[in-house]
Write a protein that holds these residues in place. Structure first.
Motif, PDB file in Angstrom:
ATOM      1  N   ARG A  33       8.800  -1.700  -4.518  1.00 23.20           N
ATOM      2  CA  ARG A  33       7.785  -0.857  -5.128  1.00 23.20           C
ATOM      3  C   ARG A  33       8.218  -0.342  -6.504  1.00 23.20           C
ATOM      4  NH1 ARG A  33       4.475  -3.184  -3.047  1.00 23.20           N
ATOM      5  NH2 ARG A  33       3.201  -2.549  -1.283  1.00 23.20           N
ATOM      6  N   GLU A  35       8.002  -1.662  -9.455  1.00 22.83           N
ATOM      7  CA  GLU A  35       6.967  -1.823 -10.480  1.00 22.83           C
ATOM      8  C   GLU A  35       5.962  -0.680 -10.458  1.00 22.83           C
ATOM      9  OE1 GLU A  35       4.455  -5.419 -10.775  1.00 22.83           O
ATOM     10  OE2 GLU A  35       6.332  -6.459 -10.328  1.00 22.83           O
ATOM     11  N   GLN A  36       5.499  -0.376  -9.270  1.00 28.21           N
ATOM     12  CA  GLN A  36       4.475   0.660  -9.130  1.00 28.21           C
ATOM     13  C   GLN A  36       5.034   2.034  -9.511  1.00 28.21           C
ATOM     14  OE1 GLN A  36       4.934  -1.787  -6.982  1.00 28.21           O
ATOM     15  NE2 GLN A  36       2.951  -2.796  -6.796  1.00 28.21           N
ATOM     16  N   ALA A  39       5.284   2.177 -13.264  1.00 24.83           N
ATOM     17  CA  ALA A  39       3.971   2.326 -13.899  1.00 24.83           C
ATOM     18  C   ALA A  39       3.481   3.768 -13.775  1.00 24.83           C
ATOM     19  CB  ALA A  39       2.973   1.375 -13.247  1.00 24.83           C
ATOM     20  N   LEU A  40       3.625   4.312 -12.590  1.00 27.89           N
ATOM     21  CA  LEU A  40       3.184   5.678 -12.337  1.00 27.89           C
ATOM     22  C   LEU A  40       3.962   6.663 -13.209  1.00 27.89           C
ATOM     23  CD1 LEU A  40       1.241   7.143 -10.478  1.00 27.89           C
ATOM     24  CD2 LEU A  40       3.012   7.226  -8.735  1.00 27.89           C
ATOM     25  N   ILE A  56      -5.434   8.165 -13.103  1.00 28.15           N
ATOM     26  CA  ILE A  56      -4.913   6.958 -12.456  1.00 28.15           C
ATOM     27  C   ILE A  56      -5.649   6.711 -11.156  1.00 28.15           C
ATOM     28  CG2 ILE A  56      -2.861   5.847 -11.518  1.00 28.15           C
ATOM     29  CD1 ILE A  56      -1.199   7.866 -13.064  1.00 28.15           C
ATOM     30  N   ILE A  58      -5.172   4.461  -7.668  1.00 27.93           N
ATOM     31  CA  ILE A  58      -4.203   3.665  -6.936  1.00 27.93           C
ATOM     32  C   ILE A  58      -4.891   3.000  -5.755  1.00 27.93           C
ATOM     33  CG2 ILE A  58      -2.152   3.808  -5.486  1.00 27.93           C
ATOM     34  CD1 ILE A  58      -1.148   6.001  -7.291  1.00 27.93           C
ATOM     35  N   LYS A  66       1.456   3.837  -0.649  1.00 29.22           N
ATOM     36  CA  LYS A  66       0.792   4.575  -1.726  1.00 29.22           C
ATOM     37  C   LYS A  66       1.173   6.056  -1.706  1.00 29.22           C
ATOM     38  CE  LYS A  66      -3.264   3.749  -0.103  1.00 29.22           C
ATOM     39  NZ  LYS A  66      -3.188   3.041   1.124  1.00 29.22           N
ATOM     40  N   GLU A 200      -6.223   4.138 -15.799  1.00 32.46           N
ATOM     41  CA  GLU A 200      -5.096   3.298 -15.409  1.00 32.46           C
ATOM     42  C   GLU A 200      -5.282   2.926 -13.948  1.00 32.46           C
ATOM     43  OE1 GLU A 200      -2.483   2.445 -17.287  1.00 32.46           O
ATOM     44  OE2 GLU A 200      -2.892   3.721 -19.039  1.00 32.46           O
ATOM     45  N   GLU A 201      -4.970   1.685 -13.603  1.00 28.40           N
ATOM     46  CA  GLU A 201      -5.071   1.292 -12.204  1.00 28.40           C
ATOM     47  C   GLU A 201      -3.753   0.702 -11.736  1.00 28.40           C
ATOM     48  OE1 GLU A 201      -8.365  -1.184 -11.326  1.00 28.40           O
ATOM     49  OE2 GLU A 201      -9.841   0.340 -11.923  1.00 28.40           O
ATOM     50  N   ILE A 202      -3.337   1.097 -10.554  1.00 27.35           N
ATOM     51  CA  ILE A 202      -2.101   0.552  -9.995  1.00 27.35           C
ATOM     52  C   ILE A 202      -2.428  -0.027  -8.625  1.00 27.35           C
ATOM     53  CG2 ILE A 202       0.248   1.035  -9.281  1.00 27.35           C
ATOM     54  CD1 ILE A 202       0.276   3.385 -11.177  1.00 27.35           C
ATOM     55  N   PHE A 204      -1.225  -1.637  -5.023  1.00 20.73           N
ATOM     56  CA  PHE A 204      -0.140  -1.786  -4.053  1.00 20.73           C
ATOM     57  C   PHE A 204      -0.495  -2.937  -3.121  1.00 20.73           C
ATOM     58  CE2 PHE A 204       2.614   2.124  -4.101  1.00 20.73           C
ATOM     59  CZ  PHE A 204       2.113   2.644  -5.271  1.00 20.73           C
TER      60      PHE A 204
END
Length: 405
Positions: A33, A35-36, A39-40, A56, A58, A66, A200-202, A204
DNA sequence: CTTCCACGGGAACACTGGGGTG
DNA sequence: CACCCCAGTGTTCCCGTGGAAG
């Protein structure tokens, strides 16, 4: 004579620390995780520099980490803010608990020490209380809305107000983090809200079996004593969970339950067999738990399907048949039956819960129906339904069993 | 092409339990 | 105190619609 608890404490040779296997436990390391998290943190770091972070969204299925990830990053951010003296705080709201506009604002207003009843006031009054409380000093407030789709399904006013609140504030600034397991929920929203919320979008993604294995190994080290897990246990847990949704929570539950079963049976090690038992038990628990907590009318609809299975000796039924049976059951129970429309809603809900299976079929000249069948074993639902004292009278409904071959 | 039926979205309604106000 | 306001929930009512058999 031995003490009653003698065995029970001596057998505790399996778990060193069971807590780390619980779904609420927030680990220090998140395999797969990074990367996530990066980004966050990138987006939120703006708050430490005195800027307003972008909103954001998610996305990710249940058990993809998450909530844990957001909580972990929040903790780190608040710790850093403390160090640097930045005025920045993060609020966490589970929108499944606070699932209406009123309740969300009332909760928020209370966070800022405003006295607001949880019911009774006009909403705009609650909203302005919250706003003045929030605006009382210069700061950056990040509001995390977990399960935000639950909130959005009841109208987008709450999200609309929250997403444009900054234009009404003098001192404070707000950014939002929305967590959802439904990728499509933004379709319900006003396009302006949608674009503001999703700056922004993340994503998972679900874990695959390999990744689940890494997660389990990472926790098993602290959870279990050395050498109590047989070689195949973790791969099996990972494989079973991966075949569902790649749900890490399920994988951890499985591992924990396997350990508990092993412990209770007095075994020195956890074996594959324990995992299989755990898997069965977990599924069984899920079904009985869901059935037990069903509202009364839903139980009656479910009973109707069950009784049809008994009576007709077949599996699938049209919605008409189910509704007729529902009528019979209501009469037997001395209750007013609801309309067909309402019952179709219950059927859809039971379908979503996975207790029954419903597919729409068109019978051409003879219109449209839903074909409904029980999708869990009869012996799973029957005893649980019978437990409800309001449904006792169902037992006396005669099921004319005709044997058709 | 028609025809039939339940599906399912949406509006309307009833009811509840809390608030404020005169 | 009586009275009205308000959000929220569960329900009914109304109605347009899909889609293959006839």
């Amino acid at each position: 004579m031995e003490n009653l608890f003698e065995d029970l404490i001596n057998d505790g040779r399996i778990f060193a620390n069971k807590e780390v296997l619980r779904p609420t436990y927030i680990p220090e390391r998140f395999p797969h995780r990074w990367e996530q998290i990066k980004a966050l943190a990138d987006v939120l770091s703006a708050a430490l520099k005195g800027e307003t972070p972008s909103n954001i969204l998610i996305f990710g299925k249940t058990g993809t980490g998450k909530t844990s990830t957001v909580k972990y990053v929040s903790k780190e951010l608040e710790a850093m803010a403390q160090k640097t003296g930045a005025k920045c705080s993060i609020l966490y709201i589970n929108s499944e608990v606070f699932d209406t506009q009123y309740r969300v604002f009332a909760y928020l207003a209370r966070v800022f020490n405003k006295r607001v009843p949880m019911i009774g006031w006009p909403t705009d009054m609650v909203y302005s209380e919250f706003k003045t409380g929030l605006d009382a000093e210069e700061r950056c407030v990040i509001i995390t809305l977990d399960e935000v789709d639950k909130l959005a399904s009841k109208g987008d006013e709450a999200l609309y107000n929250l997403s444009r609140i900054n234009s009404e504030l003098e001192n404070a600034r707000v950014s939002l983090i929305g967590i959802s397991n439904d990728l499509t929920f933004t379709d319900l929203l006003d396009p302006r809200v949608k674009s503001s919320l999703g700056e922004e979008e993340i994503i998972f993604p679900p874990y695959n079996a390999e990744q689940l294995k890494d997660i389990l190994y990472a926790r098993a080290g602290t959870a279990f004593y050395a050498d109590v897990l047989e070689y195949a246990v973790i791969p099996l847990c990972a494989a079973l969970a991966a075949s569902e949704h790649g749900d890490a929570r399920r994988a951890l539950d499985l591992l924990r339950l396997s350990g508990e079963i092993a412990e209770r049976s007095g075994a020195r090690t956890v074996t594959e067999e324990h995992v299989r038992q755990a898997s069965e038990k977990l599924e069984m628990n899920r079904v009985t738990e869901v059935v037990k907590t069903l509202p009364l009318q839903s139980k009656i609809v479910l009973s109707s399907v069950y009784l049809l299975c008994k009576e007709r000796n077949k599996r699938r039924f049209s919605s008409g048949e189910v509704y007729n049976m529902y009528h019979r059951v209501c009469n037997q129970l001395d209750m007013d039956p609801l309309t067909q429309r309402r019952v179709t809603d219950f059927v859809s809900e039971l379908d979503i819960l996975g207790l029954i299976n419903a597919v729409i079929v068109s019978k051409g000249r003879y219109g449209r129906t839903k074909e409904i069948s029980l999708s869990v074993p009869e012996e799973c639902v029957q005893p649980v339904l019978q437990e409800d004292y309001k449904l006792k009278a169902i037992a006396s409904i005669r099921v004319g069993k005709q044997t058709t071959f």
